[in-house]
Design a protein around this motif. Structure first.
Motif, PDB file in Angstrom:
ATOM      1  N   LYS A 161      -0.057 -16.250   6.645  1.00  0.00           N
ATOM      2  CA  LYS A 161      -0.487 -16.968   5.728  1.00  0.00           C
ATOM      3  C   LYS A 161      -2.158 -17.346   5.653  1.00  0.00           C
ATOM      4  CE  LYS A 161       1.377 -21.645   5.114  1.00  0.00           C
ATOM      5  NZ  LYS A 161       2.064 -22.723   5.703  1.00  0.00           N
ATOM      6  N   VAL A 162      -2.595 -17.202   4.424  1.00  0.00           N
ATOM      7  CA  VAL A 162      -4.283 -17.514   4.335  1.00  0.00           C
ATOM      8  C   VAL A 162      -4.279 -18.645   3.330  1.00  0.00           C
ATOM      9  CG1 VAL A 162      -4.808 -15.224   5.193  1.00  0.00           C
ATOM     10  CG2 VAL A 162      -4.396 -15.664   2.578  1.00  0.00           C
ATOM     11  N   PRO A 163      -5.458 -19.329   3.235  1.00  0.00           N
ATOM     12  CA  PRO A 163      -5.888 -20.079   2.353  1.00  0.00           C
ATOM     13  C   PRO A 163      -5.990 -19.592   1.015  1.00  0.00           C
ATOM     14  CG  PRO A 163      -7.466 -20.244   4.117  1.00  0.00           C
ATOM     15  CD  PRO A 163      -6.434 -19.065   4.121  1.00  0.00           C
ATOM     16  N   ALA A 164      -6.029 -20.279   0.014  1.00  0.00           N
ATOM     17  CA  ALA A 164      -6.374 -19.583  -1.377  1.00  0.00           C
ATOM     18  C   ALA A 164      -7.360 -18.724  -1.340  1.00  0.00           C
ATOM     19  CB  ALA A 164      -6.556 -20.784  -2.338  1.00  0.00           C
ATOM     20  N   ILE A 165      -7.347 -17.496  -2.212  1.00  0.00           N
ATOM     21  CA  ILE A 165      -8.417 -16.723  -2.237  1.00  0.00           C
ATOM     22  C   ILE A 165      -9.476 -16.893  -3.095  1.00  0.00           C
ATOM     23  CG2 ILE A 165      -8.701 -14.011  -2.832  1.00  0.00           C
ATOM     24  CD1 ILE A 165      -6.195 -13.306  -1.638  1.00  0.00           C
ATOM     25  N   ILE A 166      -8.916 -17.565  -4.044  1.00  0.00           N
ATOM     26  CA  ILE A 166      -9.834 -18.061  -5.385  1.00  0.00           C
ATOM     27  C   ILE A 166     -10.040 -19.619  -5.150  1.00  0.00           C
ATOM     28  CG2 ILE A 166     -10.133 -18.389  -7.660  1.00  0.00           C
ATOM     29  CD1 ILE A 166      -7.934 -16.026  -7.920  1.00  0.00           C
ATOM     30  N   ARG A 205     -13.147  -6.488  12.410  1.00  0.00           N
ATOM     31  CA  ARG A 205     -11.626  -6.691  12.336  1.00  0.00           C
ATOM     32  C   ARG A 205     -11.527  -7.997  12.777  1.00  0.00           C
ATOM     33  NH1 ARG A 205     -10.299  -2.682  17.083  1.00  0.00           N
ATOM     34  NH2 ARG A 205     -11.959  -1.339  15.797  1.00  0.00           N
ATOM     35  N   PHE A 206     -12.429  -8.934  13.353  1.00  0.00           N
ATOM     36  CA  PHE A 206     -12.224 -10.027  13.600  1.00  0.00           C
ATOM     37  C   PHE A 206     -12.586 -11.121  12.530  1.00  0.00           C
ATOM     38  CE2 PHE A 206     -12.926  -7.976  17.522  1.00  0.00           C
ATOM     39  CZ  PHE A 206     -11.945  -7.964  18.100  1.00  0.00           C
ATOM     40  N   ASP A 207     -11.560 -11.594  11.964  1.00  0.00           N
ATOM     41  CA  ASP A 207     -11.755 -12.128  10.700  1.00  0.00           C
ATOM     42  C   ASP A 207     -11.001 -13.556  10.597  1.00  0.00           C
ATOM     43  OD1 ASP A 207      -9.034 -11.113  10.461  1.00  0.00           O
ATOM     44  OD2 ASP A 207      -9.312  -9.668   8.737  1.00  0.00           O
ATOM     45  N   GLY A 208     -10.535 -13.683  11.477  1.00  0.00           N
ATOM     46  CA  GLY A 208      -9.113 -15.055  11.748  1.00  0.00           C
ATOM     47  C   GLY A 208      -7.979 -14.933  10.946  1.00  0.00           C
ATOM     48  N   ILE A 209      -7.694 -13.588  10.174  1.00  0.00           N
ATOM     49  CA  ILE A 209      -6.266 -13.530   9.765  1.00  0.00           C
ATOM     50  C   ILE A 209      -5.171 -13.190  10.745  1.00  0.00           C
ATOM     51  CG2 ILE A 209      -5.142 -12.169   7.882  1.00  0.00           C
ATOM     52  CD1 ILE A 209      -7.449 -14.213   6.972  1.00  0.00           C
ATOM     53  N   ARG A 210      -5.283 -11.982  11.328  1.00  0.00           N
ATOM     54  CA  ARG A 210      -4.033 -11.469  12.225  1.00  0.00           C
ATOM     55  C   ARG A 210      -4.167 -11.684  13.622  1.00  0.00           C
ATOM     56  NH1 ARG A 210      -6.484  -5.974  10.775  1.00  0.00           N
ATOM     57  NH2 ARG A 210      -8.311  -7.435  10.829  1.00  0.00           N
ATOM     58  N   ARG A 269      -8.872 -18.963  14.302  1.00  0.00           N
ATOM     59  CA  ARG A 269      -8.974 -19.008  12.967  1.00  0.00           C
ATOM     60  C   ARG A 269      -9.591 -20.468  12.910  1.00  0.00           C
ATOM     61  NH1 ARG A 269      -4.539 -18.786   8.311  1.00  0.00           N
ATOM     62  NH2 ARG A 269      -4.364 -16.651   8.944  1.00  0.00           N
ATOM     63  N   ALA A 270     -10.650 -20.653  12.154  1.00  0.00           N
ATOM     64  CA  ALA A 270     -11.512 -21.940  11.814  1.00  0.00           C
ATOM     65  C   ALA A 270     -10.502 -22.920  11.110  1.00  0.00           C
ATOM     66  CB  ALA A 270     -12.491 -21.646  11.308  1.00  0.00           C
ATOM     67  N   ALA A 271     -10.386 -24.181  11.555  1.00  0.00           N
ATOM     68  CA  ALA A 271      -9.840 -25.317  10.771  1.00  0.00           C
ATOM     69  C   ALA A 271     -10.684 -25.525   9.764  1.00  0.00           C
ATOM     70  CB  ALA A 271      -9.541 -26.513  11.911  1.00  0.00           C
ATOM     71  N   ASP A 272     -10.170 -26.546   8.707  1.00  0.00           N
ATOM     72  CA  ASP A 272     -11.186 -27.093   7.806  1.00  0.00           C
ATOM     73  C   ASP A 272     -11.713 -26.039   6.842  1.00  0.00           C
ATOM     74  OD1 ASP A 272     -12.689 -28.945   6.246  1.00  0.00           O
ATOM     75  OD2 ASP A 272     -14.162 -28.817   7.692  1.00  0.00           O
ATOM     76  N   ASP A 312     -14.328 -18.498   3.405  1.00  0.00           N
ATOM     77  CA  ASP A 312     -14.584 -19.607   4.367  1.00  0.00           C
ATOM     78  C   ASP A 312     -13.953 -19.354   5.863  1.00  0.00           C
ATOM     79  OD1 ASP A 312     -16.127 -21.502   3.782  1.00  0.00           O
ATOM     80  OD2 ASP A 312     -14.562 -23.174   3.297  1.00  0.00           O
ATOM     81  N   VAL A 313     -12.596 -18.711   5.926  1.00  0.00           N
ATOM     82  CA  VAL A 313     -11.950 -18.183   6.947  1.00  0.00           C
ATOM     83  C   VAL A 313     -12.691 -17.290   7.717  1.00  0.00           C
ATOM     84  CG1 VAL A 313      -9.859 -17.150   7.946  1.00  0.00           C
ATOM     85  CG2 VAL A 313      -9.560 -18.810   6.147  1.00  0.00           C
ATOM     86  N   TYR A 314     -13.159 -16.542   7.027  1.00  0.00           N
ATOM     87  CA  TYR A 314     -14.076 -15.272   7.661  1.00  0.00           C
ATOM     88  C   TYR A 314     -15.162 -15.828   8.597  1.00  0.00           C
ATOM     89  CZ  TYR A 314     -11.418 -12.042   4.309  1.00  0.00           C
ATOM     90  OH  TYR A 314     -10.335 -11.353   3.878  1.00  0.00           O
ATOM     91  N   VAL A 315     -16.167 -16.385   7.368  1.00  0.00           N
ATOM     92  CA  VAL A 315     -17.263 -16.995   7.990  1.00  0.00           C
ATOM     93  C   VAL A 315     -17.318 -18.001   9.038  1.00  0.00           C
ATOM     94  CG1 VAL A 315     -19.550 -18.018   7.327  1.00  0.00           C
ATOM     95  CG2 VAL A 315     -18.399 -16.346   5.613  1.00  0.00           C
TER      96      VAL A 315
END
Lengths: 100, 490
Positions: free
Chosen positions: A89-94, B321-326, B330-333, B339-342
């Protein structure tokens, strides 16, 4: 100065990092010092010298094209921060604010 | 267990003869850690329950007489992934990471029935030379707790030097095994690039990284390298080069060995007391029948800038590879994927890691690539050629491991360039993919001086042979930290 704050900001955006203004100042100073240190390489004559990017003799190792069992989805999901029904699950991409 | 009085062979004898059970040895190792690690801070996490369970199982079948490592408790650097045992690389971004597989070196050790007692502290992602860049804790030098243990494998080095464990694994990208071994007065080896599989070593700079052993004696080090070497289908840079028994030539005889001492390794940047210590080691080698000659590695002074460009460039790529996805933090908010990446990366990485990602990204970007990355990769070729020239005439290179002995905690941490210069004598070895060893070569003001031996590619045998002969001829390896004069109360 070998590098300016705005250049550092640009590099940060390429690297997917964000800095506060205070951090940006500190990083710019330190990056500047590091870049100055590495610039001493310009005094070395490297005309016609090839690059070295690896120190292994083996280039392009081949293997038999056979199937082997991999890791199960369940295992792979163990460290995923958010998942549902076997999907990550990820947030909206756009960014919705940009859509209008 | 007093590890200062044992080596693998003597422990093995006790275990085989059942004078000591694996369970007792393992429990006593945890006792050592409990007593000492409050002062040293070498371990980030312990594996007590699983280790004792494994020990009990081994006791049921008994330790085989032909397997010297069976039942031996070891410390493992926290950037080597261990199945179901938290592995953080001392980074907040991996604070809760539980690997689902074992690194190849761990599989090899498990097959030999070693016991993993815990994961050792390090500079975050192995970036640093003092272990002060750990996101979680400081580690102290075994000889003086106001001093750094070196780094990045400071936890593994301090754990062995303080007698918490008999041996440990570390990793070395620019000196991260040899420099902490030097600062802690023990034996540390970075094998030839390709000797040991990097599969499951959390990648920092893939053309430089190697896993290697920390021990208190040269022979134990050779035994542990025997255990972890070899070709691995999971790492295409691992080598199918023949693996000799690294203990085979440890006979003390080095008559006629040709040793080169680069004048750049004994220059002004090296502290006088370190230079003096190394001069004394040269006299020992001459007495043993080796010839020692001064040579030149003219491009070695460019090792530090070359390294910081190449290692940082590789790191900036590896750490994407450290992107908060896999996995990882993972940052909240967050509002969107960017935003997830940064945010995940900015919250998860420490300052030194960010500096190197930045330097690497800068070095590889359009407009700077030729002047930075390409230039560094060309000078790397010249550094490799310097070494090749020496090894066409000599068996071994000798010099100090580090320009100074261990520095004070907090002394250099805000000055990256000074910190980087500590690696000036170890970095060229990684750039050229050579094997290097640090071993105890004297003391000054109560702190160990480390001697570095560098061999030609895949010639660890010669390095071990010379190291062993030196060790047998000197008593430095018998010195133990006294912790205020009282080992037992420490």
């Amino acid at each position: 100065m070998a590098i300016s704050a705005s250049e550092v900001k640009h590099v940060a955006s390429l690297a997917k990092l964000a800095f506060t203004d205070e951090e940006l100042q500190k990083f710019t100073g330190q990056m500047d010092e590091i870049i100055e240190m590495v610039q001493q390489l310009s005094e070395v004559n490297t005309d016609g010298i090839p690059v070295t990017t690896s120190v292994t003799d083996a280039i392009g190792v081949m293997r038999e094209d056979v199937t082997v069992s991999g890791t199960s989805r369940e295992e792979l999901m163990k460290n995923v921060p958010q998942h549902q029904d076997g999907y990550i699950k990820v947030p909206a991409i756009i960014d919705e604010s940009e859509e209008a | 267990m007093n590890y200062f009085k044992h080596d693998f062979a003597s422990l093995h004898e006790l275990l085989v003869n059942k004078e000591l059970s694996v369970t007792d040895l393992t429990q006593q190792t945890f006792d050592n850690i409990e007593k000492r690690d409050q002062k040293i801070g070498a371990f980030l996490s312990l594996n007590k329950e699983a280790a004792l369970e494994q020990a009990a199982q081994l006791d049921q079948v008994g330790v085989a007489a032909d397997n010297i490592l069976s039942g031996i408790p070891l410390g493992i650097k926290d950037n080597i992934v261990t199945k179901n045992l938290k592995t953080t690389a001392a980074s907040r971004i991996l604070a809760n990471f539980n690997p689902i597989y074992d690194a190849t070196v761990m599989e090899k050790l498990h097959a030999l029935q070693t016991i993993t007692v815990g994961k050792t502290n390090m500079d975050e992602f192995a970036m640093g030379g003092s272990t002060e860049n750990s996101a979680f804790q400081l580690t102290k030098n075994a000889w003086n707790q106001a001093k750094v243990p070196g780094g990045s494998s400071g936890g593994s080095a301090a754990a062995v030097a303080s007698g918490e464990v008999i041996a440990a694994l570390g990793s070395d990208t620019g000196g991260s095994i040899r420099q902490p071994a030097s600062y802690n007065g023990i034996v540390g080896v970075k094998p030839t690039y390709g000797r040991v599989s990097r599969y499951g070593l959390i990648a920092f700079a893939s053309s430089l990284d190697q896993i290697g052993p920390f021990t208190r004696t040269v022979k134990d080090n050779a035994i542990l390298l025997n255990a972890i070497s070899g070709l691995d289908p999971h790492d295409s840079t691992s080598s199918n080069h023949a693996i000799p028994d690294f203990t085979a030539k440890l006979n003390g005889d080095i008559k006629g060995m040709k040793i080169a001492v680069p004048k750049e390794y004994m220059g002004e940047g090296v502290a006088p007391e370190v230079r003096e210590g190394i001069k004394n080691t040269i006299a020992v080698f001459e007495k043993l029948g080796a010839t020692v000659t001064e040579v030149s590695l003219p491009h070695s002074k460019y090792g530090v800038p070359v390294y910081y460009i190449i290692a940082s460039s590789e790191a900036s790529s590896n750490l994407q590879r450290f992107d908060g996805i896999r996995y990882g933090h993972r940052a909240a908010d967050v509002k969107n994927l960017e935003d997830v990446y940064v945010k995940s990366r900015s919250e998860g990485f420490g300052d030194e890691v960010k500096r190197r990602i930045m330097l690497g990204t800068f070095s590889l970007s359009a407009g700077t690539y030729d002047a930075f990355f390409k230039k560094a990769a060309q000078v790397r070729t010249l550094i490799c050629q310097d070494f090749a020239n020496i090894f066409s005439d000599y068996d071994l290179i000798l010099g100090p491991t580090s320009p100074t002995t261990a520095f004070g905690i907090g002394e250099d941490i805000n000055d990256p360039v000074t910190m980087y210069m500590n690696d000036i004598l170890t970095i060229p070895v990684n750039l050229a993919g050579l094997p290097g060893m640090s071993l105890p070569a004297g003391f000054t003001k109560g702190l160990p001086i480390g001697m570095q031996l560098i061999a030609n590619r895949f010639d660890e045998e010669t390095m071990y042979r010379a190291g062993y002969a030196f060790e047998q001829a000197t008593d430095f390896h018998k010195e133990v930290p006294t912790f205020g004069g009282k080992i037992n109360e420490f």
